[in-house]
Write a protein that holds these residues in place. Structure first.
Motif, PDB file in Angstrom:
ATOM      1  N   GLU A  71     -24.521  20.043   3.766  1.00 14.55           N
ATOM      2  CA  GLU A  71     -25.331  20.646   4.814  1.00 14.55           C
ATOM      3  C   GLU A  71     -26.343  21.628   4.215  1.00 14.55           C
ATOM      4  O   GLU A  71     -27.518  21.651   4.598  1.00 14.55           O
ATOM      5  CB  GLU A  71     -24.444  21.360   5.828  1.00 14.55           C
ATOM      6  N   ASP A  72     -25.887  22.431   3.269  1.00 17.70           N
ATOM      7  CA  ASP A  72     -26.773  23.408   2.661  1.00 17.70           C
ATOM      8  C   ASP A  72     -27.904  22.739   1.884  1.00 17.70           C
ATOM      9  O   ASP A  72     -29.035  23.259   1.841  1.00 17.70           O
ATOM     10  CB  ASP A  72     -25.982  24.327   1.727  1.00 17.70           C
ATOM     11  N   ASP A 118     -33.483  25.790  16.992  1.00 15.74           N
ATOM     12  CA  ASP A 118     -32.286  25.092  16.519  1.00 15.74           C
ATOM     13  C   ASP A 118     -32.591  23.621  16.271  1.00 15.74           C
ATOM     14  O   ASP A 118     -33.055  22.908  17.173  1.00 15.74           O
ATOM     15  CB  ASP A 118     -31.159  25.210  17.546  1.00 15.74           C
ATOM     16  N   VAL A 170     -19.043  20.955  12.784  1.00 15.48           N
ATOM     17  CA  VAL A 170     -18.865  22.197  13.543  1.00 15.48           C
ATOM     18  C   VAL A 170     -17.386  22.540  13.722  1.00 15.48           C
ATOM     19  O   VAL A 170     -17.000  23.718  13.679  1.00 15.48           O
ATOM     20  CB  VAL A 170     -19.572  22.086  14.912  1.00 15.48           C
ATOM     21  N   PHE A 219     -30.564  20.361  15.228  1.00 16.78           N
ATOM     22  CA  PHE A 219     -29.266  19.728  15.039  1.00 16.78           C
ATOM     23  C   PHE A 219     -29.451  18.326  14.488  1.00 16.78           C
ATOM     24  O   PHE A 219     -30.424  17.637  14.818  1.00 16.78           O
ATOM     25  CB  PHE A 219     -28.517  19.601  16.371  1.00 16.78           C
ATOM     26  N   ARG A 246     -28.288  22.649  11.555  1.00 21.01           N
ATOM     27  CA  ARG A 246     -26.840  22.496  11.544  1.00 21.01           C
ATOM     28  C   ARG A 246     -26.455  21.019  11.654  1.00 21.01           C
ATOM     29  O   ARG A 246     -27.012  20.287  12.478  1.00 21.01           O
ATOM     30  CB  ARG A 246     -26.200  23.253  12.716  1.00 21.01           C
ATOM     31  N   ASN A 247     -25.480  20.626  10.820  1.00 15.28           N
ATOM     32  CA  ASN A 247     -24.882  19.299  10.926  1.00 15.28           C
ATOM     33  C   ASN A 247     -23.744  19.382  11.932  1.00 15.28           C
ATOM     34  O   ASN A 247     -22.697  19.981  11.663  1.00 15.28           O
ATOM     35  CB  ASN A 247     -24.360  18.837   9.570  1.00 15.28           C
ATOM     36  N   GLU A 248     -23.941  18.808  13.106  1.00 13.35           N
ATOM     37  CA  GLU A 248     -22.951  18.924  14.181  1.00 13.35           C
ATOM     38  C   GLU A 248     -21.684  18.121  13.918  1.00 13.35           C
ATOM     39  O   GLU A 248     -20.695  18.285  14.623  1.00 13.35           O
ATOM     40  CB  GLU A 248     -23.585  18.514  15.507  1.00 13.35           C
ATOM     41  N   GLU A 277     -33.034  27.018  12.456  1.00 13.23           N
ATOM     42  CA  GLU A 277     -31.628  26.956  12.109  1.00 13.23           C
ATOM     43  C   GLU A 277     -31.185  25.498  12.130  1.00 13.23           C
ATOM     44  O   GLU A 277     -31.199  24.854  13.183  1.00 13.23           O
ATOM     45  CB  GLU A 277     -30.782  27.776  13.085  1.00 13.23           C
ATOM     46  N   TRP A 303     -19.849  21.793   3.158  1.00 18.69           N
ATOM     47  CA  TRP A 303     -20.915  22.778   3.334  1.00 18.69           C
ATOM     48  C   TRP A 303     -22.048  22.524   2.342  1.00 18.69           C
ATOM     49  O   TRP A 303     -23.219  22.710   2.649  1.00 18.69           O
ATOM     50  CB  TRP A 303     -20.366  24.186   3.154  1.00 18.69           C
TER      51      TRP A 303
END
Length: 220
Positions: free
Chosen positions: A81-82, A67, A107, A69, A102-104, A100, A78
């Motif tokens: 982030e994508d 992960d 969330v 972050f 992810r932009n926290e 993985e 989105w």
């Protein structure tokens, strides 16, 4: 036992154990090259590498994904982030792991639909790490200038080295904690899983309370 050492010595041992996982150290180096704001490698790839060392398994055994972050509140779409996810694919393309990203900061936009519990907007990556279902998961590592490791461990490292899974009823529901613990036990039967508290505060109450308490980071 490592868990009984002073914290600075536990941190040295933590870094030494993680360094045995060559895939993890490569992922750290490549993550740093992305220049993402507030980034950390976090959760399973860290504590499970320690569990593997303690239980004499290969460093990467049982690690489902890595992960990564970061925190960028300037664009919560989105699409933004994508774009980060897609641009990072070539960076990790030749490493045999799933990373993985992810932009926290966003969330809270999807958490309730996925887990059935509302999530207040996080204010930092560290705050997101604080909300994991188990305190053992609340770890983050990143490389800073000069290759220095920054370790975020708000609950310390003793439980990690002692193979203890302790619930963290801040945000994630009980079912998430118990499902994760059950899966981990299949790979690491030596684990001690502590029960979910019967009188846990509601997720929103706990999240508000956490914001009143300053989290403690540790740097190496």
């Amino acid at each position: 036992m490592i868990s009984q050492l002073p914290l600075n010595e536990q941190l040295d041992a933590f870094q030494e154990v993680l360094s045995r996982n060559e895939v993890l150290t490569e992922a750290l180096s490549r993550s740093a090259s992305l220049g993402l704001p507030g980034w950390y490698l976090t959760a399973g790839c860290l504590f499970q590498t320690v569990w593997n060392a303690v239980t004499s398994q290969a460093p990467g055994d049982g690690i489902k994904d890595y992960d990564l972050f970061y925190f960028d509140a300037t664009d919560l779409s989105w699409e933004a982030e994508d774009a980060v996810i897609q641009s990072a694919k070539h960076v990790f393309a030749d490493i045999p792991i799933e990373v993985e990203i992810r932009n926290e900061a966003r969330v809270h936009l999807w958490y309730e639909e996925k887990f059935g519990t509302p999530c207040p907007a996080h204010l930092s990556t560290e705050e997101a790490i604080d909300s994991f279902a188990a305190t053992t998961c609340c770890l983050g590592v990143r490389l800073e200038s000069g290759g220095r490791w920054r370790v975020y461990a708000p609950h310390g490292l003793s439980d990690v080295f002692n193979l203890v899974i302790r619930p963290n009823p801040v945000l994630a529901p009980r079912a998430v904690y118990e499902a994760k613990a059950s899966r981990w036990l299949r790979q690491w039967p030596e684990l001690t899983v502590l029960p979910w508290p019967t009188a846990a505060a509601s997720p929103l109450q706990s999240a508000d309370k956490c914001r009143e308490i300053s989290s403690c980071g540790r740097s190496r």
